[in-house]
Design a protein around this motif. Structure first.
Motif, PDB file in Angstrom:
ATOM      1  N   LEU A  61      53.026  13.849  22.461  1.00 33.01           N
ATOM      2  CA  LEU A  61      54.465  13.659  22.090  1.00 33.01           C
ATOM      3  C   LEU A  61      55.198  12.664  21.947  1.00 33.01           C
ATOM      4  N   PHE A  62      54.442  11.791  22.856  1.00 35.78           N
ATOM      5  CA  PHE A  62      55.226  10.375  22.518  1.00 35.78           C
ATOM      6  C   PHE A  62      54.636   9.609  21.559  1.00 35.78           C
ATOM      7  N   MET A  63      53.617   9.692  21.174  1.00 35.63           N
ATOM      8  CA  MET A  63      52.802   9.153  19.895  1.00 35.63           C
ATOM      9  C   MET A  63      53.396   9.441  18.680  1.00 35.63           C
ATOM     10  N   GLY A  64      53.838  10.877  18.638  1.00 35.57           N
ATOM     11  CA  GLY A  64      54.361  11.513  17.489  1.00 35.57           C
ATOM     12  C   GLY A  64      55.813  11.581  17.280  1.00 35.57           C
ATOM     13  N   THR A  65      56.609  10.886  17.988  1.00 31.98           N
ATOM     14  CA  THR A  65      58.239  10.604  17.818  1.00 31.98           C
ATOM     15  C   THR A  65      58.386   9.154  17.869  1.00 31.98           C
ATOM     16  N   PRO A  66      59.422   9.021  17.186  1.00 31.20           N
ATOM     17  CA  PRO A  66      60.025   7.397  17.211  1.00 31.20           C
ATOM     18  C   PRO A  66      60.481   6.837  18.428  1.00 31.20           C
ATOM     19  N   LEU A  67      60.320   5.640  18.759  1.00 30.13           N
ATOM     20  CA  LEU A  67      60.843   5.109  20.096  1.00 30.13           C
ATOM     21  C   LEU A  67      62.479   5.169  20.092  1.00 30.13           C
ATOM     22  N   VAL A  92      64.662   0.693  30.048  1.00 35.00           N
ATOM     23  CA  VAL A  92      63.306   0.492  30.481  1.00 35.00           C
ATOM     24  C   VAL A  92      62.433   1.727  30.663  1.00 35.00           C
ATOM     25  N   ILE A  93      62.863   2.744  30.841  1.00 34.54           N
ATOM     26  CA  ILE A  93      62.132   4.179  30.913  1.00 34.54           C
ATOM     27  C   ILE A  93      61.737   4.455  29.525  1.00 34.54           C
ATOM     28  N   ALA A  94      62.479   4.303  28.291  1.00 37.90           N
ATOM     29  CA  ALA A  94      61.926   4.793  26.964  1.00 37.90           C
ATOM     30  C   ALA A  94      60.866   3.898  26.756  1.00 37.90           C
ATOM     31  N   LEU A  95      61.264   2.334  26.778  1.00 44.69           N
ATOM     32  CA  LEU A  95      60.084   1.428  26.418  1.00 44.69           C
ATOM     33  C   LEU A  95      58.922   1.602  27.294  1.00 44.69           C
ATOM     34  N   LYS A 158      59.359  -7.164  20.845  1.00 39.65           N
ATOM     35  CA  LYS A 158      59.869  -7.147  19.623  1.00 39.65           C
ATOM     36  C   LYS A 158      60.675  -5.828  19.581  1.00 39.65           C
ATOM     37  N   GLU A 159      60.014  -4.730  20.153  1.00 34.63           N
ATOM     38  CA  GLU A 159      60.981  -3.320  20.229  1.00 34.63           C
ATOM     39  C   GLU A 159      61.720  -3.398  21.106  1.00 34.63           C
ATOM     40  N   SER A 160      61.945  -4.328  22.037  1.00 35.40           N
ATOM     41  CA  SER A 160      62.962  -4.379  23.042  1.00 35.40           C
ATOM     42  C   SER A 160      64.399  -4.409  22.288  1.00 35.40           C
ATOM     43  N   SER A 161      64.538  -4.828  21.232  1.00 37.00           N
ATOM     44  CA  SER A 161      65.732  -5.034  20.447  1.00 37.00           C
ATOM     45  C   SER A 161      66.487  -3.852  20.283  1.00 37.00           C
ATOM     46  N   LEU A 162      65.671  -2.408  20.191  1.00 37.40           N
ATOM     47  CA  LEU A 162      66.310  -1.233  19.907  1.00 37.40           C
ATOM     48  C   LEU A 162      67.062  -0.815  20.926  1.00 37.40           C
ATOM     49  N   VAL A 163      67.299  -1.351  22.273  1.00 40.34           N
ATOM     50  CA  VAL A 163      68.129  -0.932  23.366  1.00 40.34           C
ATOM     51  C   VAL A 163      69.484  -1.183  22.912  1.00 40.34           C
ATOM     52  N   SER A 164      69.420  -2.092  22.243  1.00 43.02           N
ATOM     53  CA  SER A 164      70.876  -2.654  21.663  1.00 43.02           C
ATOM     54  C   SER A 164      71.739  -1.532  21.243  1.00 43.02           C
ATOM     55  N   VAL A 165      71.074  -0.436  20.690  1.00 39.29           N
ATOM     56  CA  VAL A 165      71.895   0.819  20.304  1.00 39.29           C
ATOM     57  C   VAL A 165      72.684   1.553  21.515  1.00 39.29           C
ATOM     58  N   LEU A 171      69.491  -9.726  23.684  1.00 41.49           N
ATOM     59  CA  LEU A 171      69.714 -10.739  22.585  1.00 41.49           C
ATOM     60  C   LEU A 171      70.040 -10.143  21.101  1.00 41.49           C
ATOM     61  N   THR A 172      69.646  -9.079  20.726  1.00 33.94           N
ATOM     62  CA  THR A 172      70.232  -8.617  19.287  1.00 33.94           C
ATOM     63  C   THR A 172      71.610  -8.302  19.478  1.00 33.94           C
ATOM     64  N   LEU A 173      72.078  -7.527  20.363  1.00 36.12           N
ATOM     65  CA  LEU A 173      73.601  -7.239  20.750  1.00 36.12           C
ATOM     66  C   LEU A 173      74.354  -8.407  21.172  1.00 36.12           C
ATOM     67  N   SER A 174      73.948  -9.404  21.654  1.00 37.09           N
ATOM     68  CA  SER A 174      74.629 -10.580  21.916  1.00 37.09           C
ATOM     69  C   SER A 174      74.965 -11.304  20.668  1.00 37.09           C
ATOM     70  N   ALA A 175      73.943 -11.119  19.757  1.00 38.27           N
ATOM     71  CA  ALA A 175      74.139 -12.127  18.452  1.00 38.27           C
ATOM     72  C   ALA A 175      75.162 -11.240  17.672  1.00 38.27           C
ATOM     73  N   GLN A 176      75.114  -9.833  17.919  1.00 35.87           N
ATOM     74  CA  GLN A 176      75.974  -8.928  17.053  1.00 35.87           C
ATOM     75  C   GLN A 176      77.469  -9.238  17.300  1.00 35.87           C
TER      76      GLN A 176
END
Length: 218
Positions: A61-67, A92-95, A158-165, A171-176
């Motif tokens: 299930l987790f391999m077949g769906t996007p983070l 943290v749980i999602a990652l 690298k994928e941790s940047s997605l939690v900005s959403v 870091l990514t959201l801070s820059a935004q």
């Protein structure tokens, strides 16, 4: 018009704080993903279908769906069934779960690669199956697959940047946020990229140190 990196001078605190949140998020997720991944790998090799099949389904299930979708489901979806998580915990749980399934596949291969004589030797010393796995087989497997697990750790950073959403001030959201004040996207995104690169180098060196240490036990 043109570039003006002097604009960064007033926002170094924002970027540093974002980097700290990124490090905390990454470290917590790496530790949790390794623990969950190891358990999944052991359960997937179990001779009992009632244990093996549910774990295999979760991995599929987790391999077949996007983070990103998993992140939305955990943060926005669980609240509908009464589980209200803050953004950092949801991230943290999602990652952790997303990368745990890949770690599980890697660790499972490492366990299978360990010589069967090691397991038999552990059992002949009076260890139970669980003790043999915990004290002998799994540690050897982790040593053998340390490079592959290291690559997954770097990918997690690298994928941790997605939690900005979901509003985690990494870091990514801070820059935004800085960009919304200054309307200077190139300078701040470039600064964030440099910080990510430095964090990546630090993690790479840590992984290489673990690899050198693990090589002594192979």
């Amino acid at each position: 018009m043109g570039l003006d990196f002097s604009i960064l001078a007033g926002y170094e605190g924002v970027l540093v704080q974002g980097a700290i949140w990124t490090v905390g998020l990454t470290v917590a997720s790496i530790v949790l993903s390794l623990v969950i991944g190891t358990l999944m790998a052991v359960f997937r090799l179990s001779g009992m279908r009632i244990v093996r099949w549910p774990v295999s389904f979760v991995i599929w299930l987790f391999m077949g769906t996007p983070l990103l979708l998993q992140l939305y489901l955990i943060y926005f979806g669980l609240v509908q069934i009464g589980l209200d998580l803050n953004a950092f915990t949801a991230g943290v749980i999602a990652l952790s779960l997303h990368f745990a399934v890949y770690d599980a596949d890697i660790i499972r291969a490492g366990i299978v690669a360990v010589d069967k004589g090691q397991y038999e030797a552990a059992r002949s010393l009076g260890l139970s199956h669980a003790q043999a796995m915990r004290k002998s087989i799994v540690p050897q497997a982790l040593y053998n697959v340390a490079p592959a697990l290291g690559n997954m750790m770097i990918a997690l950073l690298k994928e941790s940047s997605l939690v900005s959403v979901i509003g985690v001030m990494e870091l990514t959201l801070s820059a935004q946020r800085a960009i919304s004040d200054t309307f200077r996207p190139f300078e701040f995104y470039l600064a964030a990229a440099v910080i990510y690169y430095v964090l990546n180098l630090v993690l790479e060196q840590a992984v290489k140190a673990v690899e050198r240490r693990s090589a002594k036990y192979r």
